[in-house]
Design a protein around this motif. Structure first.
Motif, PDB file in Angstrom:
ATOM      1  N   LYS A 139      55.036  27.031  41.184  1.00 55.13           N
ATOM      2  CA  LYS A 139      54.770  26.373  42.470  1.00 55.13           C
ATOM      3  C   LYS A 139      53.286  26.083  42.645  1.00 55.13           C
ATOM      4  O   LYS A 139      52.905  25.045  43.167  1.00 55.13           O
ATOM      5  CB  LYS A 139      55.243  27.262  43.626  1.00 55.13           C
ATOM      6  N   ASP A 140      52.431  27.053  42.254  1.00 57.06           N
ATOM      7  CA  ASP A 140      50.987  26.886  42.462  1.00 57.06           C
ATOM      8  C   ASP A 140      50.231  27.623  41.357  1.00 57.06           C
ATOM      9  O   ASP A 140      49.764  28.741  41.539  1.00 57.06           O
ATOM     10  CB  ASP A 140      50.599  27.437  43.847  1.00 57.06           C
ATOM     11  N   MET A 141      50.110  26.969  40.201  1.00 61.51           N
ATOM     12  CA  MET A 141      49.433  27.599  39.068  1.00 61.51           C
ATOM     13  C   MET A 141      47.924  27.704  39.297  1.00 61.51           C
ATOM     14  O   MET A 141      47.254  28.526  38.686  1.00 61.51           O
ATOM     15  CB  MET A 141      49.733  26.821  37.779  1.00 61.51           C
ATOM     16  N   ALA A 142      47.391  26.894  40.218  1.00 61.97           N
ATOM     17  CA  ALA A 142      45.974  27.020  40.563  1.00 61.97           C
ATOM     18  C   ALA A 142      45.717  28.364  41.244  1.00 61.97           C
ATOM     19  O   ALA A 142      44.660  28.972  41.055  1.00 61.97           O
ATOM     20  CB  ALA A 142      45.541  25.866  41.465  1.00 61.97           C
ATOM     21  N   ALA A 143      46.680  28.846  42.017  1.00 60.67           N
ATOM     22  CA  ALA A 143      46.543  30.165  42.655  1.00 60.67           C
ATOM     23  C   ALA A 143      46.545  31.268  41.606  1.00 60.67           C
ATOM     24  O   ALA A 143      45.825  32.263  41.733  1.00 60.67           O
ATOM     25  CB  ALA A 143      47.672  30.384  43.660  1.00 60.67           C
ATOM     26  N   VAL A 144      47.330  31.093  40.549  1.00 61.57           N
ATOM     27  CA  VAL A 144      47.351  32.058  39.447  1.00 61.57           C
ATOM     28  C   VAL A 144      45.972  32.086  38.783  1.00 61.57           C
ATOM     29  O   VAL A 144      45.418  33.153  38.500  1.00 61.57           O
ATOM     30  CB  VAL A 144      48.454  31.707  38.426  1.00 61.57           C
ATOM     31  N   GLN A 145      45.395  30.905  38.561  1.00 61.29           N
ATOM     32  CA  GLN A 145      44.051  30.833  37.985  1.00 61.29           C
ATOM     33  C   GLN A 145      43.035  31.527  38.881  1.00 61.29           C
ATOM     34  O   GLN A 145      42.155  32.239  38.399  1.00 61.29           O
ATOM     35  CB  GLN A 145      43.636  29.373  37.779  1.00 61.29           C
ATOM     36  N   ARG A 146      43.165  31.329  40.195  1.00 60.79           N
ATOM     37  CA  ARG A 146      42.234  31.957  41.154  1.00 60.79           C
ATOM     38  C   ARG A 146      42.299  33.482  41.060  1.00 60.79           C
ATOM     39  O   ARG A 146      41.271  34.161  41.068  1.00 60.79           O
ATOM     40  CB  ARG A 146      42.594  31.504  42.569  1.00 60.79           C
ATOM     41  N   THR A 147      43.506  34.018  40.958  1.00 58.71           N
ATOM     42  CA  THR A 147      43.669  35.467  40.857  1.00 58.71           C
ATOM     43  C   THR A 147      43.037  35.992  39.571  1.00 58.71           C
ATOM     44  O   THR A 147      42.329  37.001  39.588  1.00 58.71           O
ATOM     45  CB  THR A 147      45.167  35.846  40.894  1.00 58.71           C
ATOM     46  N   LEU A 148      43.278  35.307  38.462  1.00 53.73           N
ATOM     47  CA  LEU A 148      42.710  35.750  37.190  1.00 53.73           C
ATOM     48  C   LEU A 148      41.186  35.648  37.199  1.00 53.73           C
ATOM     49  O   LEU A 148      40.500  36.505  36.629  1.00 53.73           O
ATOM     50  CB  LEU A 148      43.312  34.938  36.034  1.00 53.73           C
ATOM     51  N   MET A 149      40.643  34.618  37.859  1.00 58.08           N
ATOM     52  CA  MET A 149      39.186  34.495  37.977  1.00 58.08           C
ATOM     53  C   MET A 149      38.616  35.650  38.798  1.00 58.08           C
ATOM     54  O   MET A 149      37.578  36.223  38.454  1.00 58.08           O
ATOM     55  CB  MET A 149      38.806  33.167  38.635  1.00 58.08           C
ATOM     56  N   ALA A 150      39.279  35.998  39.890  1.00 60.07           N
ATOM     57  CA  ALA A 150      38.813  37.102  40.729  1.00 60.07           C
ATOM     58  C   ALA A 150      38.863  38.418  39.961  1.00 60.07           C
ATOM     59  O   ALA A 150      37.941  39.237  40.049  1.00 60.07           O
ATOM     60  CB  ALA A 150      39.659  37.189  41.997  1.00 60.07           C
ATOM     61  N   GLN A 159      54.313  44.077  39.801  1.00 59.88           N
ATOM     62  CA  GLN A 159      53.535  45.256  39.409  1.00 59.88           C
ATOM     63  C   GLN A 159      52.109  44.860  39.038  1.00 59.88           C
ATOM     64  O   GLN A 159      51.154  45.570  39.371  1.00 59.88           O
ATOM     65  CB  GLN A 159      54.195  45.963  38.224  1.00 59.88           C
ATOM     66  N   PHE A 160      51.968  43.723  38.347  1.00 62.10           N
ATOM     67  CA  PHE A 160      50.622  43.231  38.016  1.00 62.10           C
ATOM     68  C   PHE A 160      49.837  42.946  39.296  1.00 62.10           C
ATOM     69  O   PHE A 160      48.668  43.322  39.412  1.00 62.10           O
ATOM     70  CB  PHE A 160      50.699  41.964  37.162  1.00 62.10           C
ATOM     71  N   LEU A 161      50.476  42.290  40.264  1.00 61.70           N
ATOM     72  CA  LEU A 161      49.787  41.937  41.510  1.00 61.70           C
ATOM     73  C   LEU A 161      49.341  43.187  42.267  1.00 61.70           C
ATOM     74  O   LEU A 161      48.230  43.235  42.801  1.00 61.70           O
ATOM     75  CB  LEU A 161      50.699  41.070  42.386  1.00 61.70           C
ATOM     76  N   LYS A 162      50.184  44.204  42.291  1.00 62.62           N
ATOM     77  CA  LYS A 162      49.827  45.466  42.950  1.00 62.62           C
ATOM     78  C   LYS A 162      48.639  46.117  42.233  1.00 62.62           C
ATOM     79  O   LYS A 162      47.698  46.593  42.871  1.00 62.62           O
ATOM     80  CB  LYS A 162      51.051  46.391  42.951  1.00 62.62           C
ATOM     81  N   ALA A 163      48.676  46.127  40.896  1.00 60.89           N
ATOM     82  CA  ALA A 163      47.583  46.725  40.119  1.00 60.89           C
ATOM     83  C   ALA A 163      46.291  45.941  40.311  1.00 60.89           C
ATOM     84  O   ALA A 163      45.206  46.530  40.389  1.00 60.89           O
ATOM     85  CB  ALA A 163      47.965  46.782  38.645  1.00 60.89           C
ATOM     86  N   ALA A 164      46.377  44.616  40.403  1.00 57.79           N
ATOM     87  CA  ALA A 164      45.182  43.790  40.615  1.00 57.79           C
ATOM     88  C   ALA A 164      44.575  44.078  41.981  1.00 57.79           C
ATOM     89  O   ALA A 164      43.354  44.169  42.124  1.00 57.79           O
ATOM     90  CB  ALA A 164      45.535  42.301  40.492  1.00 57.79           C
ATOM     91  N   THR A 191      43.549  37.688  49.731  1.00 53.52           N
ATOM     92  CA  THR A 191      43.507  36.227  49.829  1.00 53.52           C
ATOM     93  C   THR A 191      43.380  35.560  48.467  1.00 53.52           C
ATOM     94  O   THR A 191      43.670  34.376  48.338  1.00 53.52           O
ATOM     95  CB  THR A 191      42.336  35.777  50.720  1.00 53.52           C
ATOM     96  N   ASP A 192      42.958  36.306  47.444  1.00 55.80           N
ATOM     97  CA  ASP A 192      42.841  35.753  46.094  1.00 55.80           C
ATOM     98  C   ASP A 192      44.074  36.003  45.246  1.00 55.80           C
ATOM     99  O   ASP A 192      44.131  35.584  44.092  1.00 55.80           O
ATOM    100  CB  ASP A 192      41.618  36.349  45.381  1.00 55.80           C
ATOM    101  N   ILE A 193      45.068  36.697  45.780  1.00 54.73           N
ATOM    102  CA  ILE A 193      46.242  37.066  44.989  1.00 54.73           C
ATOM    103  C   ILE A 193      47.357  36.050  45.214  1.00 54.73           C
ATOM    104  O   ILE A 193      47.698  35.714  46.345  1.00 54.73           O
ATOM    105  CB  ILE A 193      46.703  38.490  45.349  1.00 54.73           C
ATOM    106  N   PHE A 194      47.938  35.580  44.102  1.00 54.29           N
ATOM    107  CA  PHE A 194      49.025  34.601  44.200  1.00 54.29           C
ATOM    108  C   PHE A 194      50.343  35.295  44.549  1.00 54.29           C
ATOM    109  O   PHE A 194      50.460  36.514  44.455  1.00 54.29           O
ATOM    110  CB  PHE A 194      49.160  33.809  42.892  1.00 54.29           C
ATOM    111  N   GLN A 195      51.310  34.516  44.957  1.00 54.12           N
ATOM    112  CA  GLN A 195      52.656  35.030  45.217  1.00 54.12           C
ATOM    113  C   GLN A 195      53.447  34.968  43.911  1.00 54.12           C
ATOM    114  O   GLN A 195      53.175  34.128  43.056  1.00 54.12           O
ATOM    115  CB  GLN A 195      53.359  34.184  46.280  1.00 54.12           C
ATOM    116  N   THR A 196      54.446  35.816  43.778  1.00 51.50           N
ATOM    117  CA  THR A 196      55.229  35.867  42.541  1.00 51.50           C
ATOM    118  C   THR A 196      55.846  34.513  42.212  1.00 51.50           C
ATOM    119  O   THR A 196      55.816  34.084  41.060  1.00 51.50           O
ATOM    120  CB  THR A 196      56.341  36.936  42.663  1.00 51.50           C
ATOM    121  N   VAL A 197      56.358  33.807  43.216  1.00 48.64           N
ATOM    122  CA  VAL A 197      56.993  32.508  42.951  1.00 48.64           C
ATOM    123  C   VAL A 197      55.984  31.450  42.523  1.00 48.64           C
ATOM    124  O   VAL A 197      56.359  30.484  41.863  1.00 48.64           O
ATOM    125  CB  VAL A 197      57.798  31.995  44.162  1.00 48.64           C
TER     126      VAL A 197
END
Length: 200
Positions: free
Chosen positions: A121-132, A96-101, A109-115
């Motif tokens: 698996k990839d916390m750097a992708a989580v950081q990228r999403t929060l930065m965006a 739901q957070f990813l959809k709202a973001a 391309t800036d949104i991480f996958q739930t896993v």
């Protein structure tokens, strides 16, 4: 969720490269922003990738973050009274957070996958999403962003130009340099090598 054993060979190499992308200084900045945006009630994680992952894992902090970027009365994510404990409910909250973001304006391309978050698996992708998300919030400048605006880069915005009819007509009379020039161009003195020899 199946338990995963240690990774070997190429899998371990790939995972170690992904883990090296994680930025501890960026983690500190993101934690400061989330606390400033949502209030001290969200708490603070233990330092490090694992602490950050555990803090965000159930999706409640992320949901509160994205809701805080909207005015009262139009919150996009429903947050349960008690934090979800069942795995699929936690993953649903993250989704739901990813959809709202994405609805807020974060590109796919800036949104991480739930896993990426749930299984770390990839916390750097989580950081990228929060930065965006933070960059968009600063750029929108609608009064819902809290924290230091220097924490995030502003996104480029469209600068629309208006031309009068007379300016447009003047532009038709000028040959742009991109089109080149025919002054001084000739084929005088050019040779194309030796003529073809025909032997019979």
């Amino acid at each position: 969720m199946a338990n995963q054993g240690p990774a070997y060979g190429m899998s371990r190499d790939v995972q170690s490269k992904i883990e090296k992308k994680y930025d501890d200084e960026l983690e500190d900045r993101l934690v400061e922003w989330i606390v400033a945006q949502c209030g001290a009630s969200v708490g603070r994680p233990e330092r490090g990738r694992l602490g950050f992952q555990v803090w965000l894992k159930n999706g409640v902090v992320l949901s509160r973050l994205v809701n805080s970027l909207y005015p009262d009365g139009s919150k996009p994510v429903k947050i349960p009274d008690a934090p979800p404990t069942m795995v699929f409910k936690q993953m649903e909250q993250i989704a739901q957070f990813l959809k709202a973001a994405e609805d807020y304006g974060v590109v796919k391309t800036d949104i991480f996958q739930t896993v990426d978050l749930f299984e770390a698996k990839d916390m750097a992708a989580v950081q990228r999403t929060l930065m965006a998300l933070g960059s968009l919030a600063v750029t929108k400048n609608d009064g819902n962003y809290h924290g230091d605006p220097n924490w995030f880069m502003k996104k480029a915005q469209e600068h629309k130009r208006e031309f009068t009819e007379s300016q447009l007509k003047e532009g038709k009379n000028i040959i742009g340099l991109q089109m080149g020039s025919n002054k001084g161009a000739s084929q005088a003195g050019m040779s194309y090598g030796r003529p073809r020899q025909i032997i019979s």
